[in-house]
Design an enzyme around this catalytic site. Structure first.
Site, short mmCIF file in Angstrom:
data_model
loop_
_atom_site.label_atom_id
_atom_site.label_comp_id
_atom_site.label_asym_id
_atom_site.label_seq_id
_atom_site.Cartn_x
_atom_site.Cartn_y
_atom_site.Cartn_z
N GLU A 117 -4.89 -6.93 -1.83
CA GLU A 117 -4.35 -6.54 -3.13
C GLU A 117 -4.09 -7.74 -4.03
O GLU A 117 -4.41 -7.70 -5.23
CB GLU A 117 -3.07 -5.72 -2.94
N HIS A 161 3.84 4.46 3.03
CA HIS A 161 2.89 5.06 2.09
C HIS A 161 3.57 6.01 1.11
O HIS A 161 2.87 6.70 0.36
CB HIS A 161 1.82 5.86 2.84
#
Length: 326
Positions: free
Chosen positions: A59, A128
């Protein structure tokens, strides 16, 4: 026409790519796989690998590459799989994207759009499922969008790309499968103002993103009890449309803020503070808040649901505000 939330997002991305050849999409599995949530399905075949770019699982690396592309004149849309993984790119988003205009003395804008899934309710575990958009709304230099409807999912992408500064779009995971009617001529929408999704006179229910359906459900149940609730969808968390918030509260004289983030240091706390600072004498009851329990989001279904804002909790907070107001 009939559309799902994910299809509306895809239509918005496709429209932006047709409008401007500088627009491209990059992220993990956005190409051949069609995106982790199938938002980009079919776009690789239409636009090719130069404009639909799969990235390594890094990321910080690919958000940094997106920032560089934006500085170089491109208009990147960067997809991060979930908001939790955006923490791996926090340095790039906060210290670079949000700060470069200021640190360059106004010389360098960073016109990047970063999309990510947020929220819980799908049994994906704590890593998540959190709602961290309130964190990013704390950062000057960023615009924070939270589309809750098909029209906003379809229409926020192009205006976001027109912003010369970084824009983060938070898509609640529970909304991807939601279907409904989308106007055939649906296009760009206003990303500056909140929207009254249901007018009312007795109390204002303030929310955004994935909690909007529960709030609308609660408003309908309150109507059956004789309580006329106005539902205000914030749509943008930074900059907050304070004028619309205060105007609604001054009409109804009561407010409950529903926020899937944690209560402490949340966007709901900021909204409550602004109402108290600017409309205190218009209130007939204290501002109520319905937030997630202050725990990592559980995996177990019954515990996960217990931790999240629910229709029952929204109803209880609204009833308390109305009864406190006499």
């Amino acid at each position: 026409m009939k559309s799902s939330y994910r299809e509306a997002l895809r239509a918005g991305i496709r429209d932006a790519m047709i409008r401007d050849e500088r627009v491209f999409l990059m992220g993990e599995d956005v190409g051949a796989y069609g995106g982790s949530f199938a938002v980009s399905l079919g776009l690789l075949e239409e636009f090719g690998p130069e404009r639909i770019r799969d990235t390594p699982l890094s990321e910080s690396g690919f958000v940094g590459a997106g920032i560089g592309a934006a500085l170089g004149g491109m208009r990147p849309i960067v997809e991060i799989m979930t908001v939790n993984f955006s923490l791996l790119a926090l340095d790039q988003i906060v210290n670079n994207a949000a700060s470069l205009l200021h640190m360059s003395g106004g010389q360098f804008n960073v016109p990047i759009v970063i999309r990510m899934t947020t929220g819980a309710g799908r049994q994906l575990g704590a890593q998540h499922s959190h709602s961290l958009e309130g964190w990013f709304a704390h950062i000057p230099g960023l615009r924070i969008l939270t589309p809750a409807t098909l029209a906003d999912a379809r229409g926020m992408v192009w205006p976001a790309l027109q912003d010369p500064d970084p824009v983060l779009i938070f898509e609640h995971g529970s909304l991807y499968n939601v279907t409904g009617e989308l106007d055939d001529d649906a296009g760009p929408v206003d990303i500056d103002t909140a929207a009254v999704r249901r007018p009312g006179a007795d109390i204002t229910l303030i929310t955004y993103g994935g909690t909007l359906p529960a709030v609308l459900d609660a408003a309908e149940q309150l109507a059956a009890e004789g309580i006329d609730a106005e539902v205000l969808d914030l749509r943008t968390l930074r900059p907050l449309d304070e004028a619309s918030i205060l105007a609604s509260v001054r009409r109804t004289h009561r407010a409950v803020v529903v926020d899937e983030g944690w209560r402490s240091g949340s966007i709901s706390a900021e909204i409550s503070a602004r109402i108290t600072e600017n409309a205190f004498y218009d209130l007939d009851a204290p501002v109520g808040r319905v937030c997630s329990a202050e725990v990592p989001i559980p995996y177990s279904k019954h515990l996960e649901l217990a931790a999240l804002p629910s229709v029952d909790r929204i109803l209880a907070a609204a009833r308390q505000a109305v009864s406190a107001g006499g």
